[in-house]
Design a protein around this motif. Structure first.
Motif, PDB file in Angstrom:
ATOM      1  N   THR A   1       9.226   3.494  47.870  1.00 52.86           N
ATOM      2  CA  THR A   1       8.496   2.846  46.787  1.00 52.86           C
ATOM      3  C   THR A   1       9.461   2.508  45.669  1.00 52.86           C
ATOM      4  O   THR A   1      10.543   3.068  45.561  1.00 52.86           O
ATOM      5  CB  THR A   1       7.389   3.760  46.250  1.00 52.86           C
ATOM      6  OG1 THR A   1       7.972   4.988  45.801  1.00 52.86           O
ATOM      7  CG2 THR A   1       6.349   4.047  47.317  1.00 52.86           C
TER       8      THR A   1
ATOM      9  N   PRO B   1       3.534   2.423  51.902  1.00 46.44           N
ATOM     10  CA  PRO B   1       4.659   2.413  50.980  1.00 46.44           C
ATOM     11  C   PRO B   1       5.860   1.664  51.543  1.00 46.44           C
ATOM     12  O   PRO B   1       6.853   1.516  50.859  1.00 46.44           O
ATOM     13  CB  PRO B   1       4.974   3.900  50.800  1.00 46.44           C
ATOM     14  CG  PRO B   1       4.483   4.550  52.030  1.00 46.44           C
ATOM     15  CD  PRO B   1       3.265   3.760  52.435  1.00 46.44           C
TER      16      PRO B   1
ATOM     17  N   SER C   1       1.370  -4.820  48.154  1.00 44.76           N
ATOM     18  CA  SER C   1       1.831  -3.906  47.118  1.00 44.76           C
ATOM     19  C   SER C   1       3.232  -4.261  46.663  1.00 44.76           C
ATOM     20  O   SER C   1       4.118  -4.472  47.479  1.00 44.76           O
ATOM     21  CB  SER C   1       1.843  -2.470  47.649  1.00 44.76           C
ATOM     22  OG  SER C   1       2.511  -1.622  46.741  1.00 44.76           O
TER      23      SER C   1
ATOM     24  N   ASN D   1       5.321  -2.363  45.493  1.00 43.38           N
ATOM     25  CA  ASN D   1       6.212  -1.220  45.627  1.00 43.38           C
ATOM     26  C   ASN D   1       6.286  -0.679  47.048  1.00 43.38           C
ATOM     27  O   ASN D   1       6.624   0.481  47.266  1.00 43.38           O
ATOM     28  CB  ASN D   1       5.744  -0.085  44.694  1.00 43.38           C
ATOM     29  CG  ASN D   1       5.846  -0.496  43.248  1.00 43.38           C
ATOM     30  OD1 ASN D   1       6.823  -1.091  42.841  1.00 43.38           O
ATOM     31  ND2 ASN D   1       4.823  -0.198  42.469  1.00 43.38           N
ATOM     32  N   SER D   2       5.938  -1.489  48.037  1.00 44.54           N
ATOM     33  CA  SER D   2       5.862  -0.968  49.391  1.00 44.54           C
ATOM     34  C   SER D   2       7.017  -1.464  50.244  1.00 44.54           C
ATOM     35  O   SER D   2       7.634  -2.465  49.951  1.00 44.54           O
ATOM     36  CB  SER D   2       4.524  -1.347  50.021  1.00 44.54           C
ATOM     37  OG  SER D   2       4.341  -2.715  49.973  1.00 44.54           O
TER      38      SER D   2
END
Length: 228
Positions: free
Chosen positions: A85, A205, A221, A223-224
């Motif tokens: 992440t 993630p 996402s 942050n994945s």
């Protein structure tokens, strides 16, 4: 069409670009994957390959648990690698990360060449065969090879954009996006591994940020990292 040959060519070109960036200077940013550097991109694609090699080798028919990091065969010494992440991961591209990518890509290629494409395995699609992953990962490799070359080239992306087997890139990208959209509608496309959801249904993630490219399927996402 011999997808295995295309996959081989694309992963070698991706590795060559990544190794060229592992020169001790800061990892270049990837313009087509906002929030990622070359290190993040290598980790993402390498993780996808390791995951799918396990799926095909073990003939898994259920979705793996992406929180199980043993799926990715990480070496003990990966302290300077990107985290699953956050990002972008600044600093030099770790040579060991590129080696790990190359080993995983070669393992997946060997499985694609040796396993009957009709063998049933888990996928996020209605088509649940090893052959599905060969086609999808050939496309994925072509797209990320282009991403990597674009990041490594100061003058911008290679002329003509990503070239993928089976037709012009825009047409192929629309087909992939359509498949991802249908999968999302069934609750299957989340995060990366090409739209692989986590057990909770949230983004993995290990997925590309925002889909890498705007509107790309299965990348929700920022942050994945770890999704196909």
């Amino acid at each position: 069409m011999d997808y295995s040959a295309h996959f081989h060519r694309e992963i070698l070109a991706f590795e060559q670009t990544a190794r060229g960036a592992a020169d001790g200077t800061d990892a270049p940013l990837i313009p087509s994957c906002p929030g990622w550097t070359m290190s993040d991109l290598v980790l993402h694609l390498g993780g996808v390959h390791r995951l799918l090699a396990r799926v095909i080798q073990d003939r898994l028919t259920e979705q793996p648990d992406l929180t199980d990091i043993t799926l990715f065969d990480l070496p003990e010494d990966h302290a300077d690698w990107p985290r699953p992440t956050g990002g972008p991961h600044h600093g030099p591209v770790p040579v060991g990360l590129v080696d790990w990518f190359a080993e995983g890509a070669a393992r997946l290629e060997a499985l694609f060449r040796s396993v009957d494409p009709r063998v049933p395995v888990w996928t996020w699609s209605a088509e649940r065969t090893a052959g599905f992953w060969l086609r999808m990962q050939t496309i994925e490799a072509a797209l990320h090879r282009w991403d990597a070359e674009r990041g490594a080239a100061p003058g911008g992306p290679p002329a003509g954009g990503p070239k993928q087997p089976g037709g012009p890139a825009p047409k192929r990208k629309r087909a992939v996006a359509g498949a991802g959209g249908r999968a999302r509608g069934r609750g299957r496309a989340r995060g990366f591994w090409g739209g692989v959801p986590t057990p909770s249904g949230g983004p993995s993630p290990w997925a590309p940020p925002g889909g890498g490219r705007p509107g790309a399927p299965g990348r929700s996402s920022p942050n994945s990292r770890w999704t196909p």
